[in-house]
Enzyme design. Structure first.
Site, short mmCIF file in Angstrom:
data_model
loop_
_atom_site.label_atom_id
_atom_site.label_comp_id
_atom_site.label_asym_id
_atom_site.label_seq_id
_atom_site.Cartn_x
_atom_site.Cartn_y
_atom_site.Cartn_z
N THR A 151 0.86 -1.18 0.00
CA THR A 151 0.00 0.00 0.00
C THR A 151 0.90 1.24 0.00
OG1 THR A 151 -0.24 -0.27 2.41
CG2 THR A 151 -2.03 -1.09 1.01
N LYS A 177 4.23 -7.05 4.15
CA LYS A 177 3.94 -5.66 3.83
C LYS A 177 3.56 -4.95 5.12
CE LYS A 177 0.63 -3.57 3.21
NZ LYS A 177 -0.02 -2.52 4.07
N THR A 188 2.15 -8.00 12.22
CA THR A 188 1.84 -6.68 11.73
C THR A 188 1.43 -6.69 10.28
OG1 THR A 188 2.56 -4.40 11.59
CG2 THR A 188 4.20 -6.07 11.09
N GLU A 274 5.86 4.74 7.48
CA GLU A 274 5.43 5.86 6.63
C GLU A 274 6.22 7.13 6.96
OE1 GLU A 274 0.88 4.47 5.64
OE2 GLU A 274 1.24 5.75 7.39
N ASN A 396 -0.68 10.38 5.84
CA ASN A 396 -1.90 9.96 6.49
C ASN A 396 -3.00 11.02 6.45
OD1 ASN A 396 -1.69 7.16 7.81
ND2 ASN A 396 0.32 8.11 8.12
N THR A 401 -7.95 9.68 0.09
CA THR A 401 -8.08 10.28 -1.25
C THR A 401 -6.87 10.00 -2.13
OG1 THR A 401 -7.20 12.35 -0.34
CG2 THR A 401 -9.58 12.10 -0.47
#
Length: 401
Positions: A151, A177, A188, A274, A396, A401
């Site tokens: 992702t 992932k 996780t 991230e 985040n 979107t």
């Protein structure tokens, strides 16, 4: 902290004997691979660990049910982009339909099929895309499936090790992932480990459950536990080694090799958090209990103040010691030592002189190691996390979107 030594060696990515996979793009994402499968040509011993989030996603729940029946599985259908979580009865029926479709394609019993999804919570799977995509999957030996589950990850997390057990070459290959919503209470996001070793399903489950606690459960990115977290391990026995039995030398070698694989995948996830720029490792020694050591280590790598300081390359040890004090660990508050990248900052809970510029310079490295000695026992703990950057908020703030 478990010290692992094993005769198994890391090798180039390859599937164990009898395992096949594929990863393709079917339109769940705009351009990237988003759909794949992983299967063994024979039924495999299976083990799994699963999210403790009360809103457990339909695919996670289904796979858990299949594995828990008799610890056997033969195939998995995987997708990214859509988590199939919080989707009600329709989501459950969609997971069952995926299971049936893959079982028919492989000509096996549906109870040998699991499913795994990751992505946006609350959206229904576009089943027409799944149905049309399934015939396109081919039995390859490539690593394409490792891309199909990504992702916000920057890259797949993979590892392959090989070694001899009972005179037979055994391969263990894993991929995972995970980048955000990482604060597991079992594993996780999604992790998959395959091996051609011969081991009973119940013994494989025992090993996985035990070692997940020392690896995947000891990483954190942002303190959030996903609804879809799952780690599945499959062992099809095609290496034809003597069946691994607890208490034997070969069993211990396999256990150590599995630990190596799980630990490597866990660290790769933490490093790919991230927006992350640094992997943060915390090693706690001389804790009163192993649980205390694990708790303190994970609290430190999970502290937003510690994570932000490391991003800013600020050797602010006060944030570390206050985080230790906020845990429920049994402490001698006058005997705590702290070092960063091998440079002592605190001895016996008091500051020691240090070259701030030198420590700051080491904090610019891609890996930052925090060592804590509690001087209160003989147990240890280890955990991994990452720094907290501006990009984490950016990613985040616009995930939907």
């Amino acid at each position: 902290m478990q010290v692992v030594t094993t005769q198994f060696q890391k090798v180039v990515f390859q599937w164990p004997q009898g395992f096949y996979s594929d990863g393709i793009h079917i339109g769940l994402r705009q351009t990237k691979k988003d759909f794949g499968w992983l299967f063994s040509k024979v039924p495999a011993a299976a083990a799994g660990t699963y999210t403790t989030n009360q809103f457990q996603a339909a695919p996670t729940k289904l796979t858990q049910q299949m594995i828990s029946q008799d610890h056997q599985l033969q195939g998995l259908l995987l997708n990214s982009a859509v988590a199939n979580s919080c989707t009600g009865e329709q989501g459950w029926q969609n997971a069952l339909q995926e299971q049936t479709w893959l079982a028919n394609k492989l000509n096996v019993d549906p109870e040998l099929i699991g499913v795994a999804s990751t992505g946006l919570i609350g959206a229904q799977l576009p089943m027409d895309l799944i149905k049309n995509g399934l015939p396109q999957l081919t039995p390859t030996k490539s690593d394409a499936v490792t891309y199909a589950v990504l992702t916000t990850d920057k890259k797949p997390k993979t590892i392959c090790v090989q070694g001899e057990l009972g005179g037979k070459l055994v391969t263990i290959t894993g991929f995972a992932k995970g980048s955000g919503m990482i604060h597991p209470k079992m594993a996780t996001m999604l992790g998959f480990v395959t091996t051609d070793a011969q081991i009973a399903g119940a013994d494989l489950q025992h090993l996985l459950s035990e070692q997940v606690d020392q690896t995947f459960n000891q990483i954190t990115v942002d303190g959030d536990t996903s609804t879809n977290d799952m780690v599945v391990t499959l062992a099809n026995g095609l290496a034809e080694n003597p069946v691994l039995t607890p208490g034997t030398a070969d069993y211990q070698q396999f256990a150590q090799a599995l630990h190596t694989v799980l630990s490597a995948l866990a660290q790769q996830i933490a490093a790919d958090g991230e927006g992350a720029t640094k992997l943060v490792e915390c090693n706690v020694t001389q804790a009163a209990t192993a649980a205390d050591g694990q708790q303190v280590a994970k609290a430190i790598v999970g502290s937003n103040l510690v994570k932000a300081a490391i991003f800013g390359e600020d050797p602010n040890w006060g944030r570390i010691i206050s985080t230790i004090g906020a845990t429920k660990a049994d402490l001698d508050i006058d005997q705590v030592d702290i070092a960063m990248n091998g440079m002592p900052l605190v001895t016996a809970s008091l500051a020691v002189p240090f070259d701030e510029a030198a420590v700051k310079a080491t904090l610019g490295q891609s890996r930052v190691v925090i060592d804590v000695n509690l001087h209160h026992g003989v147990a240890s703990g280890q955990a991994w996390g990452c720094d907290l950057t501006y990009n984490y908020v950016k990613i985040n703030a616009s995930y939907h979107t």
